[in-house]
Design an enzyme around this catalytic site. Sequence first.
Site, PDB file in Angstrom:
ATOM      1  N   HIS A  29       0.827  -1.207   0.000  1.00  0.00           N
ATOM      2  CA  HIS A  29       0.000   0.000   0.000  1.00  0.00           C
ATOM      3  C   HIS A  29       0.863   1.258   0.000  1.00  0.00           C
ATOM      4  CE1 HIS A  29      -2.433  -3.291   1.610  1.00  0.00           C
ATOM      5  NE2 HIS A  29      -3.497  -2.636   1.242  1.00  0.00           N
ATOM      6  N   HIS A 260      -4.030   3.417  -3.452  1.00  0.00           N
ATOM      7  CA  HIS A 260      -4.169   2.892  -2.087  1.00  0.00           C
ATOM      8  C   HIS A 260      -3.418   1.585  -1.864  1.00  0.00           C
ATOM      9  CE1 HIS A 260      -6.007   1.388   1.615  1.00  0.00           C
ATOM     10  NE2 HIS A 260      -6.221   0.268   0.971  1.00  0.00           N
ATOM     11  N   GLU A 409     -17.637  -3.607  24.478  1.00  0.00           N
ATOM     12  CA  GLU A 409     -16.848  -4.833  24.591  1.00  0.00           C
ATOM     13  C   GLU A 409     -15.613  -4.806  23.694  1.00  0.00           C
ATOM     14  OE1 GLU A 409     -20.057  -4.744  23.693  1.00  0.00           O
ATOM     15  OE2 GLU A 409     -21.120  -5.493  25.460  1.00  0.00           O
ATOM     16  N   HIS A 471     -28.430 -14.560  24.479  1.00  0.00           N
ATOM     17  CA  HIS A 471     -27.423 -14.385  25.520  1.00  0.00           C
ATOM     18  C   HIS A 471     -26.736 -15.696  25.917  1.00  0.00           C
ATOM     19  CE1 HIS A 471     -29.191 -10.487  25.652  1.00  0.00           C
ATOM     20  NE2 HIS A 471     -28.571 -10.105  26.737  1.00  0.00           N
TER      21      HIS A 471
END
Lengths: 664, 664
Positions: A29, A260, A409, A471
């Site tokens: 890149h 890129h 999280e 859950h």
Amino acid sequence: MISRDKHDRMANAIRFLSMDAVEKANSGHPGLPMGAADIATVLFTRFMSQDPKNPHWPDRDRFVLSAGHGSMLLYSLLYLLGYEDVTIDEIKNFRQLGACTAGHPEFGHAAGIETTTGPLGQGLANSVGMALAERILNARFGDDLVDHYTYVLAGDGCLMEGISQEALTLAGHLKLNKLIVLFDDNQISIDGAISLTDSTDQCARFAASGWNTMRADGHDPEAIAAAITAARESDKPTLIAFRTTIGFGAPTKSGTAKVHGSPLGKEEIAGARKALGWTAEPFVVPSDILDDWRLAGLRSTKERKAWEERLAGADAEMRGEFERRMRGDLPENFDAAIVEYKEKLAAEPPKVATRKSSEMALEVINACLPETIGGSADLTGSNNTRTSQTGPISAKDYSGRYVHYGIREHAMAAAMNGMTLHGGIIPYGGTFLTFSDYARPAMRLASLMRIRSIFVMTHDSIGLGEDGPTHQPVEHLAALRAIPNHYVFRPADAVETAECWQVAIASRETPSTLALSRQNLAPVRTAHEEDNLCARGAYELASSDDDAEVTLFATGSEVEIAVAAKALLDKAGHPARVVSVPCFELFEEQTADYRKAVIGNAPVRVAIEAGIRQGWDAIIGSDGVFIGMTGFGASAPAPALYQHFGITAEAAAGAAQKRLAKQA
Amino acid sequence: MISRDKHDRMANAIRFLSMDAVEKANSGHPGLPMGAADIATVLFTRFMSQDPKNPHWPDRDRFVLSAGHGSMLLYSLLYLLGYEDVTIDEIKNFRQLGACTAGHPEFGHAAGIETTTGPLGQGLANSVGMALAERILNARFGDDLVDHYTYVLAGDGCLMEGISQEALTLAGHLKLNKLIVLFDDNQISIDGAISLTDSTDQCARFAASGWNTMRADGHDPEAIAAAITAARESDKPTLIAFRTTIGFGAPTKSGTAKVHGSPLGKEEIAGARKALGWTAEPFVVPSDILDDWRLAGLRSTKERKAWEERLAGADAEMRGEFERRMRGDLPENFDAAIVEYKEKLAAEPPKVATRKSSEMALEVINACLPETIGGSADLTGSNNTRTSQTGPISAKDYSGRYVHYGIREHAMAAAMNGMTLHGGIIPYGGTFLTFSDYARPAMRLASLMRIRSIFVMTHDSIGLGEDGPTHQPVEHLAALRAIPNHYVFRPADAVETAECWQVAIASRETPSTLALSRQNLAPVRTAHEEDNLCARGAYELASSDDDAEVTLFATGSEVEIAVAAKALLDKAGHPARVVSVPCFELFEEQTADYRKAVIGNAPVRVAIEAGIRQGWDAIIGSDGVFIGMTGFGASAPAPALYQHFGITAEAAAGAAQKRLAKQA
């Protein structure tokens, strides 16, 4: 003071090393290194405190290339500054087998690579952890020993990923003012112009979460320097949106997605050489420029020496503690403390959930290890991650030991990785096991980086009951066990939980996940053993008086079911033994003899785990009997679910007897 | 016009049903239903277009309870409005086995539950997909048939999750002005006050991405109504931050974290009855209030009938197409088109990467199925997800068929789920297989919901080469196979890719992931077969002339290695056969006889897959030979990596011969 001409040539050295390396590798890149070369040059020649000859100096500034695909930017810098690992040959070997110059920067490959990046947004979130670690350690060891900046170079990709939001809101809330994000605002992503996919005002977005924000021309060295100077003085974390041209210098491709992620091609590179006035051969940096870069590499030597003097002059106990923590060594009394705690447990075996056992173990660990920093993604009371020692960390007071990570999280796991990488801290953080899915990309990187981050995952099966299948982890044990170099512990009672914690804390090169029950469990280890039996991954928990006809393997909350099944089988005249398997990965590391002995010769092998079968065949064989889940759970009280899904002692004993009859 | 007193009593009906159900279940979340009851009452009595007696009316407004833990809010509403699935007995059976009133709302359990929520942020991102589906179908079928709103109730948890950022920036960019987010801004999360974890100005944050934002008192019905009215008139998506009191009405616990996720207790409920003037017995709604709610349930009957008349009066072809698409049926010519395409492939077998094969298959599929909507998380040119039919969808033009999702894997997957749930669309979206980790929570929910979302995951092994271990999936095939009800396809060549796509498109109740190679692959299916061999999960690709001594199992890019290994073994006098295993899950669904026949009786079984072994023992046995990965990959050209990690025909043949010698 570096002249504009000199700056340009120093920046161009990065550009051409990057172009040349990508061209030779025929892969990579070039766009980012070329576009961000000016920012990086200003940062490393005027601001970064670091010492290539002492790259692990604890009080160095941290630089994180969150946009990891632009790895040649980092490798070029490390080479130019004089980091010994990154030679010109390694630059030439970019992306080749065995080179330290991997496609994306990999922690551990070369000094100066502070973290593994590439999966977008991770570096940014790591940096939040690093900057938090800096503040936490500063609160303990003072400005004399800990006082440095964390710089992150991030692109649009990093900022579009959801993890960036979790990370920036955490940093803003905690006022991590020594965190400075250099946003390579080139308005291009792989699919084309950013306007194709996004209309966000990034400065407004960061400001909404308490950040200091600025915009500057990313190709004007003085503007870059002024922005960084201002950022360093802010009482908030800073985002500087640097307007840049991706692939700066490429005559026809710059400013487009074409630059890129592919080699520019000979012609385009020739054009860039012309456009930027660069006459050196590929991989050659004119000696005056290399000298200037190497000089820049030495700019913090004095600072580093002064720091060493301060450390040498510090209170001996503080110095010893600082050095121990930065080495990652454990205090000498740690193992003894665990053994003593296990003795107490054996004397009075508690019938508690393993999430509670974990809290009890942490109470011992946190008393012994001042370097543990706990936390939870807004489930503190459920994960039982807080102990008497861990007061909250806040923007007003970093001396606490508990991070309220919020409902984040993913950033929690990545920030924990950042703290681990920073050094001086052993972080642990909790959520429900099913939400390990939200944190998984960061957990994987902990494994790849071989670092000690510890994930406390409670509510580890249908045993959580009424919250239902959204859950209830069913596949998560298997999915986590699938990650290489990751210990997945599922302890059966308080003693096993203490042992698993002991191994997790001692495992410097392997992250751990502790899968813990919501529901109370009967103790299964009631006789004291000084040895850590869980450290071997699996062990015989209960033997049979006669030759065993059945071996029952189980983990966590199902071990007590296995013990009950053994009683049923023994009574029915089929001697059975029970093997507890708290950690597959550790069991795999044992000798073949040990494994063989533990697995044993009983004609029937039964595994009991309230998850899917995948992975168990390695222990019970593909013809073994499995008592567990075959699909998603359901919403109901836990005992009803265990009955409904047939995960009971009766079912296990019955299946074993059926198999015995069939084999007879 | 509903009087304030009436409104209060209607809202209180929600509150007490919720309190009572949670109390009886001794588990659940009363805080949100009590806090958001006023918002919900205003929305459902004054704005929502729906018809409980015709709950699947395609042009109904969608309501998504993103804060799924507040499920009793939704169940109360459905009961009160007269949805037949949710009886008072089901309310009383909240969270019990077999009840449609699960702990968190589950799609498919009862009409009126538009999506499964609970994992935070997912509902919000689903809603973006639903609102986008509405605009896409509107562009095709016009205002007469498709013109409805999508309302989402989201809490702080939803907004703190990273996925929310990906979702809101996508919605803002696409100007989904019929999407209205009702933010239950109660300033409380599980760990305590939001001020413990966050300092974000949510309105400013949403505004930064092109949203219309407002603040209103969430307990003032007229303020709520005024805000929703204004939102419906905006040309942007709207966030309304409703300031509410969590657990509104609970005398001592309201406004605190204590009311979030536990039963209130008898005393507190008695106090709430007193405070709110509610005298009815538990689970009893005074008949005048129930009547008013049922009347509210009928408020859109006329509208629904008018819509049906418009549909009946529409152009027959358009009507037929609309109805077919909303049923999720495929056009009649679909299977024939695939067979015809496979014939062409057999005539001229291409040697291309399976990501390219996928594009070729999509070219056929997209020509045949106007309901497919493609997309990629900014890897269009790498995922090969765009075809000649799929012009871009933008805020200015929703008539395209391609979503540039941006670098937002998680929101992409969740928005795809939302499109699927909306109906009328079959979405597919791409990223690299390793980044399935970023999308995993949404992919899991697709499986749990049993919906047809199709994930195109390219760069599926070390075969991607130089990008290195951060980008090389190693454990991802195993980890995805671990998810129940999820087809993981790994086709070996263009024919298999077409077959796998055919199954994925036809699988209405199972989401699919296609794992596709970056590198070119030799064709292995060169003779035309009308049957879809991949539909059986595994099949014999190459038989042995004599009794086979070795069976070689492989998937995807490793099938050509297996074929080459067979040649080596045949030559060495060890007849071998090759079994291609494009989909473990489908193979598991076959009869025992078929499985047995495919697995065969050869004494040695070898599996070849450039991933970890986990899961393979079910096919090759725990004593089978596995040629694959045992840890993370590395950065190097793909051929070098295959050599380095020993995944070659020579290694496979050698290992087979060694095993044969040992067994002899």
